[in-house]
Design an enzyme around this catalytic site. Sequence first.
Site, short mmCIF file in Angstrom:
data_model
loop_
_atom_site.label_atom_id
_atom_site.label_comp_id
_atom_site.label_asym_id
_atom_site.label_seq_id
_atom_site.Cartn_x
_atom_site.Cartn_y
_atom_site.Cartn_z
N ARG A 212 12.42 20.29 -48.37
CA ARG A 212 13.45 20.88 -47.52
C ARG A 212 14.19 19.79 -46.74
O ARG A 212 13.72 18.66 -46.62
CB ARG A 212 12.83 21.90 -46.56
N LYS A 239 6.69 24.19 -43.45
CA LYS A 239 7.03 25.57 -43.10
C LYS A 239 5.78 26.41 -42.95
O LYS A 239 5.69 27.25 -42.07
CB LYS A 239 7.94 26.15 -44.17
N HIS A 305 19.64 23.87 -48.88
CA HIS A 305 18.41 24.47 -49.39
C HIS A 305 18.53 24.81 -50.88
O HIS A 305 17.51 24.93 -51.57
CB HIS A 305 18.06 25.73 -48.61
N ARG A 308 16.65 22.70 -53.30
CA ARG A 308 15.25 23.08 -53.59
C ARG A 308 15.22 24.08 -54.74
O ARG A 308 14.37 24.01 -55.63
CB ARG A 308 14.61 23.67 -52.33
N TRP A 331 4.40 26.33 -51.91
CA TRP A 331 4.48 27.76 -51.62
C TRP A 331 3.09 28.34 -51.48
O TRP A 331 2.15 27.94 -52.17
CB TRP A 331 5.21 28.49 -52.75
N TYR A 340 11.90 32.30 -60.42
CA TYR A 340 12.34 31.30 -61.39
C TYR A 340 11.82 31.57 -62.81
O TYR A 340 12.18 30.87 -63.75
CB TYR A 340 11.87 29.91 -60.96
#
Length: 367
Positions: A212, A239, A305, A308, A331, A340
Amino acid sequence: MARHPYRLEPRGKKGILWIRFTAPNGREVFRSSGTVDRELATEWASKIHTEQYRVARLGEKPRRLWTEAVVAWFEDHKGKRSIKKDQHNLKWLSPYLGHLHLDEINSDVLAMVSSQRKAEPKNKRRKKDGSTFTDEPTSQATVDRMMALIRSILKDAQRRGWTDSSPSIQIKEADGGDDYRWLTQNEAVRLHDELAPHLRPPFLFALATGWREQNVLRLMWDQVDLDRRVAWIKGRQAKAKKAIGAPLNRNAMDILLEQRAKRVAGNPWVFPSGSEKDSQPYVRASNTGWYAAQRRARVEPLAWHDLRHTWASWHVMAGTSLRSLMELGGWRSYQSVLRYAHLSPEHLAADAGRIETLAEPLRSRSK
């Protein structure tokens, strides 16, 4: 002429009228009317004063304000990780809801608030002459997060018994489909060539790692081990508030080696804003130059973003499994990377072929 039991006082640059009076229980009341119209403010003030009297003298249930519900909700949620974003939304909502009682916040009011937020530009940027401009509207996801916050506060107030019911707020859940922006290889090349020289290294590093914006810009040399070809994001910077270790591919290594060659002794930042020892990192990479470059490269609109998303999309198209992608990107859930999956259906080829033999009799009949 009878004297009103309250005073109206203009406050702030806009001159919004506030009501001030002493309630029958001796408590001073000081509230915003939300308007500069003295006639409307007087009507509202009379209504508030009457309500206070009925509560104090007749024992009626007090009507609670939106601001009271916000304070109570905030006290229970101040440890929330995204509380700063909530504070930003609450500040934006204040002129629209701050003067209303909870029973006055109905579907019509919420529809107005939603449309107002949707019509407002996402980011205002300043030109050299001092004027501001924007070419990016507020996204539906931003509006939905604000409406979810309103719903949470109203539900909390209902649980406290401050209101009998709350209006229905329907928010479409994200479906995880191809609703994001990513760059093709040609688009990435065009954008790179249009970027200012100081933006190119962090741009390339973001595409190489999927990190990020702030994790790239605030990368320090003590987070990099070039011998082991790894770098890591500290827990407080991630995050998910969990440290992330990342293996460095050849592209990322090339960028870091170039940055090390330019490094000024004593400067801890990988991407400093200058060539001095005390140069700090850039606050943002998605600045005026970033948006101007994407317009020249004809790839707008593009958020930082989205780099990413580009990194993840390129990985999946190159054959990286979704499970490995989840670990590489830091994640926490498999659901986050399913968006994806459609880019690489090849990994399902073996499963798709499992029923070939079962369907063979039908295939021979069709000949």
